[in-house]
Design a protein around this motif. Structure first.
Motif, PDB file in Angstrom:
ATOM      1  N   ILE A   1       0.744  -1.216   0.041  1.00 35.51           N
ATOM      2  CA  ILE A   1      -0.004  -0.034   0.055  1.00 35.51           C
ATOM      3  C   ILE A   1       0.900   1.100  -0.235  1.00 35.51           C
ATOM      4  CG2 ILE A   1      -1.968   1.083   1.151  1.00 35.51           C
ATOM      5  CD1 ILE A   1      -2.575  -1.363   2.285  1.00 35.51           C
ATOM      6  N   THR A   2       0.926   2.025  -1.061  1.00 33.57           N
ATOM      7  CA  THR A   2       1.794   3.100  -1.281  1.00 33.57           C
ATOM      8  C   THR A   2       1.345   4.326  -0.380  1.00 33.57           C
ATOM      9  OG1 THR A   2       1.897   2.371  -3.457  1.00 33.57           O
ATOM     10  CG2 THR A   2       2.896   4.493  -3.054  1.00 33.57           C
ATOM     11  N   SER A   3       2.344   5.103   0.131  1.00 35.51           N
ATOM     12  CA  SER A   3       1.896   6.335   0.864  1.00 35.51           C
ATOM     13  C   SER A   3       3.143   7.067   1.360  1.00 35.51           C
ATOM     14  CB  SER A   3       1.279   5.803   2.151  1.00 35.51           C
ATOM     15  OG  SER A   3       0.985   7.144   3.134  1.00 35.51           O
ATOM     16  N   LEU A   4       3.033   8.408   1.338  1.00 37.24           N
ATOM     17  CA  LEU A   4       3.963   9.114   1.746  1.00 37.24           C
ATOM     18  C   LEU A   4       4.100   8.904   3.321  1.00 37.24           C
ATOM     19  CD1 LEU A   4       3.452  12.552  -0.152  1.00 37.24           C
ATOM     20  CD2 LEU A   4       5.159  10.817  -0.636  1.00 37.24           C
ATOM     21  N   ILE A   5       5.267   8.861   4.056  1.00 37.64           N
ATOM     22  CA  ILE A   5       5.219   9.039   5.324  1.00 37.64           C
ATOM     23  C   ILE A   5       4.351   9.832   6.118  1.00 37.64           C
ATOM     24  CG2 ILE A   5       6.843   8.840   7.420  1.00 37.64           C
ATOM     25  CD1 ILE A   5       8.971   7.929   5.655  1.00 37.64           C
ATOM     26  N   THR A   6       4.428  10.997   5.774  1.00 42.40           N
ATOM     27  CA  THR A   6       3.436  12.014   6.408  1.00 42.40           C
ATOM     28  C   THR A   6       2.046  11.736   6.446  1.00 42.40           C
ATOM     29  OG1 THR A   6       3.470  13.325   4.357  1.00 42.40           O
ATOM     30  CG2 THR A   6       5.062  13.862   6.170  1.00 42.40           C
ATOM     31  N   GLU A   7       1.746  10.858   5.204  1.00 43.04           N
ATOM     32  CA  GLU A   7       0.328  10.412   5.154  1.00 43.04           C
ATOM     33  C   GLU A   7      -0.305   9.297   5.611  1.00 43.04           C
ATOM     34  OE1 GLU A   7      -1.475  13.177   4.312  1.00 43.04           O
ATOM     35  OE2 GLU A   7       0.377  14.080   4.361  1.00 43.04           O
ATOM     36  N   LEU A   8       0.735   8.435   6.314  1.00 41.99           N
ATOM     37  CA  LEU A   8       0.236   6.983   6.917  1.00 41.99           C
ATOM     38  C   LEU A   8      -0.941   6.682   7.194  1.00 41.99           C
ATOM     39  CD1 LEU A   8       3.926   5.904   8.021  1.00 41.99           C
ATOM     40  CD2 LEU A   8       2.713   5.126   6.010  1.00 41.99           C
ATOM     41  N   ASP A   9      -1.555   5.790   6.899  1.00 44.55           N
ATOM     42  CA  ASP A   9      -3.060   5.499   7.619  1.00 44.55           C
ATOM     43  C   ASP A   9      -2.522   4.376   8.670  1.00 44.55           C
ATOM     44  OD1 ASP A   9      -5.228   4.481   8.213  1.00 44.55           O
ATOM     45  OD2 ASP A   9      -6.369   4.716   6.414  1.00 44.55           O
ATOM     46  N   PRO A  10      -2.776   4.273   9.588  1.00 45.50           N
ATOM     47  CA  PRO A  10      -2.673   3.203  10.849  1.00 45.50           C
ATOM     48  C   PRO A  10      -3.062   1.842  10.199  1.00 45.50           C
ATOM     49  CG  PRO A  10      -3.035   5.105  11.833  1.00 45.50           C
ATOM     50  CD  PRO A  10      -3.316   5.589  10.522  1.00 45.50           C
ATOM     51  N   ALA A  11      -4.375   2.002   9.627  1.00 48.41           N
ATOM     52  CA  ALA A  11      -4.939   0.750   9.099  1.00 48.41           C
ATOM     53  C   ALA A  11      -4.321   0.070   8.075  1.00 48.41           C
ATOM     54  CB  ALA A  11      -6.394   0.928   8.813  1.00 48.41           C
ATOM     55  N   ASP A  12      -3.526   1.005   7.251  1.00 49.67           N
ATOM     56  CA  ASP A  12      -2.810   0.302   6.046  1.00 49.67           C
ATOM     57  C   ASP A  12      -1.373  -0.184   6.518  1.00 49.67           C
ATOM     58  OD1 ASP A  12      -4.816   1.120   4.341  1.00 49.67           O
ATOM     59  OD2 ASP A  12      -3.605   2.859   3.528  1.00 49.67           O
ATOM     60  N   VAL A  13      -0.921   0.331   7.620  1.00 43.77           N
ATOM     61  CA  VAL A  13       0.181  -0.188   8.266  1.00 43.77           C
ATOM     62  C   VAL A  13       0.158  -1.497   8.845  1.00 43.77           C
ATOM     63  CG1 VAL A  13       1.908   0.392  10.068  1.00 43.77           C
ATOM     64  CG2 VAL A  13       1.144   2.265   8.835  1.00 43.77           C
ATOM     65  N   LYS A  14      -1.100  -1.481   9.723  1.00 41.47           N
ATOM     66  CA  LYS A  14      -1.204  -2.939  10.220  1.00 41.47           C
ATOM     67  C   LYS A  14      -1.589  -3.882   9.250  1.00 41.47           C
ATOM     68  CE  LYS A  14      -3.500  -0.723  14.355  1.00 41.47           C
ATOM     69  NZ  LYS A  14      -4.612  -0.244  15.135  1.00 41.47           N
ATOM     70  N   LYS A  15      -2.412  -3.592   8.205  1.00 42.41           N
ATOM     71  CA  LYS A  15      -2.542  -4.639   7.487  1.00 42.41           C
ATOM     72  C   LYS A  15      -1.258  -5.085   6.561  1.00 42.41           C
ATOM     73  CE  LYS A  15      -5.280  -5.609   3.008  1.00 42.41           C
ATOM     74  NZ  LYS A  15      -6.538  -4.817   1.957  1.00 42.41           N
ATOM     75  N   MET A  16      -0.302  -4.223   6.259  1.00 34.75           N
ATOM     76  CA  MET A  16       0.715  -4.639   5.601  1.00 34.75           C
ATOM     77  C   MET A  16       1.623  -5.708   6.591  1.00 34.75           C
ATOM     78  SD  MET A  16       2.365  -1.636   2.989  1.00 34.75           S
ATOM     79  CE  MET A  16       1.691  -0.341   4.104  1.00 34.75           C
ATOM     80  N   LEU A  17       1.522  -5.211   7.989  1.00 33.37           N
ATOM     81  CA  LEU A  17       2.434  -6.004   9.022  1.00 33.37           C
ATOM     82  C   LEU A  17       1.778  -7.167   9.288  1.00 33.37           C
ATOM     83  CD1 LEU A  17       2.919  -2.903  11.763  1.00 33.37           C
ATOM     84  CD2 LEU A  17       4.663  -4.282  10.328  1.00 33.37           C
ATOM     85  N   GLU A  18       0.563  -7.269   9.003  1.00 29.28           N
ATOM     86  CA  GLU A  18      -0.175  -8.659   9.412  1.00 29.28           C
ATOM     87  C   GLU A  18       0.053  -9.728   8.256  1.00 29.28           C
ATOM     88  OE1 GLU A  18      -4.413  -8.424  10.303  1.00 29.28           O
ATOM     89  OE2 GLU A  18      -4.037  -7.266  12.309  1.00 29.28           O
ATOM     90  N   ILE A  19      -0.011  -9.032   7.108  1.00 31.24           N
ATOM     91  CA  ILE A  19       0.121 -10.047   5.803  1.00 31.24           C
ATOM     92  C   ILE A  19       1.428 -10.233   5.538  1.00 31.24           C
ATOM     93  CG2 ILE A  19      -0.302 -10.445   3.578  1.00 31.24           C
ATOM     94  CD1 ILE A  19      -3.049  -8.567   3.842  1.00 31.24           C
ATOM     95  N   ASN A  20       2.358  -9.619   5.498  1.00 30.26           N
ATOM     96  CA  ASN A  20       3.616  -9.592   5.083  1.00 30.26           C
ATOM     97  C   ASN A  20       4.491 -10.234   6.036  1.00 30.26           C
ATOM     98  OD1 ASN A  20       2.803  -8.174   2.714  1.00 30.26           O
ATOM     99  ND2 ASN A  20       3.693  -6.346   3.177  1.00 30.26           N
ATOM    100  N   VAL A  21       4.439  -9.617   7.470  1.00 31.53           N
ATOM    101  CA  VAL A  21       5.555  -9.995   8.459  1.00 31.53           C
ATOM    102  C   VAL A  21       4.491 -11.301   9.146  1.00 31.53           C
ATOM    103  CG1 VAL A  21       6.656  -9.520  10.550  1.00 31.53           C
ATOM    104  CG2 VAL A  21       6.280  -7.766   8.736  1.00 31.53           C
ATOM    105  N   LEU A  22       3.528 -11.259   9.792  1.00 29.98           N
ATOM    106  CA  LEU A  22       2.810 -12.093  10.286  1.00 29.98           C
ATOM    107  C   LEU A  22       2.480 -13.283   9.554  1.00 29.98           C
ATOM    108  CD1 LEU A  22       1.424 -13.291  13.016  1.00 29.98           C
ATOM    109  CD2 LEU A  22      -0.749 -11.938  12.290  1.00 29.98           C
TER     110      LEU A  22
END
Length: 260
Positions: A90-111
């Motif tokens: 999920i593409t985003s500038l760091i200043t515009e990060l959506d916590p939901a998107d961060v959690k989704k990438m962490l859950e799928i890619n890492v978990l």
């Protein structure tokens, strides 16, 4: 050509994109393949076309991994190779990060990768349901090795995949599991995900256009082109084979030199 006759393999995210290509390449090399995905219709079609089996699998679900690998072992008659390919960007500038998107990438890619390692090792170690050892190949990204704008969290998750790979290889060796664990770093491939990234970074104003974004990647790549699904699939088949029997705990760049 590499011969995987008599081997059995499961590929996550195998319904389309890189995962589909990897499943087809493993089957072409002689392996019996389980296509694992949440996209039941697409995954079933791919599995049927290569003479394999389909397994519904949400890689973020611990119990789903247990039942999914049990079904794969039953359907294939064993498990020698696991490819942890499924992922999301999920593409985003760091200043515009959506916590939901961060959690989704962490859950799928890492978990998701961590659970794949957990259950893959349990299944392939001597006391496991398959019990013959084997090979696990995780799919990281060139993003783990370079600083490319717009994909900061994705890059972080793919760096985590690299670290998980090396730790798992060490644990497997120390505990006598007989399972090699490696990862690949794919470069940009014009799949749906790759094309979407080019569109996204252009929309963020990081490049003038999607074509300019692609051109920027090619300019950073000594081989002078984007990667192909075949490039990535060939690397997976190689790492799954006896030709790679002394390659363990490694990250293999398949990026045309972009991340050197």
């Amino acid at each position: 050509m590499t011969d995987l006759s008599g081997r059995t393999a499961l590929v996550t995210g195998g319904a389309q994109g890189l995962g589909e290509g990897m499943a087809r390449a493993l089957a072409a090399a002689g392996a019996k393949v389980a296509v694992a995905d949440v996209q039941d219709d697409l995954g079933t079609k791919v599995a049927e076309s290569i003479g394999g089996v389909f397994v519904h699998l949400d890689i973020t679900d611990d119990s789903g991994w247990e039942s999914g690998l049990a079904a794969a072992v039953d359907g294939l008659g064993g498990l020698d190779v696991l490819v942890n390919n499924a992922g999301v960007e999920i593409t985003s500038l760091i200043t515009e990060l959506d916590p939901a998107d961060v959690k989704k990438m962490l859950e799928i890619n890492v978990l998701g990768t961590a659970l794949g390692l957990k259950h893959g090792l349990r299944t392939m170690r001597p006391e496991g349901a398959a019990g013959k050892g084997g090979a696990i190949i995780n799919v990281s990204s060139v993003a783990a090795t370079i600083a490319f704008p717009g994909i900061s969290v994705y890059s972080a998750t793919k760096s985590a995949v690299d670290r998980l790979t090396r730790a798992a290889a060490m644990e497997s060796g120390k505990l006598g599991y007989g399972v090699r664990v490696n990862c690949i770093y794919p470069g940009l491939v014009p799949t749906e995900m790759g094309a979407g990234l080019a569109d996204d970074v252009a929309q963020l104003g990081l490049f003038e256009s999607p074509d300019a974004a692609v051109g920027g990647v090619v300019e950073l790549t000594p081989s002078g082109r984007l990667g192909t699904v075949e490039d990535m699939s060939d690397a997976v088949v190689f790492l799954a084979s006896d030709q790679a029997k002394f390659i363990n705990g490694a990250g293999v760049p398949v990026d045309g030199g972009m991340g050197m």
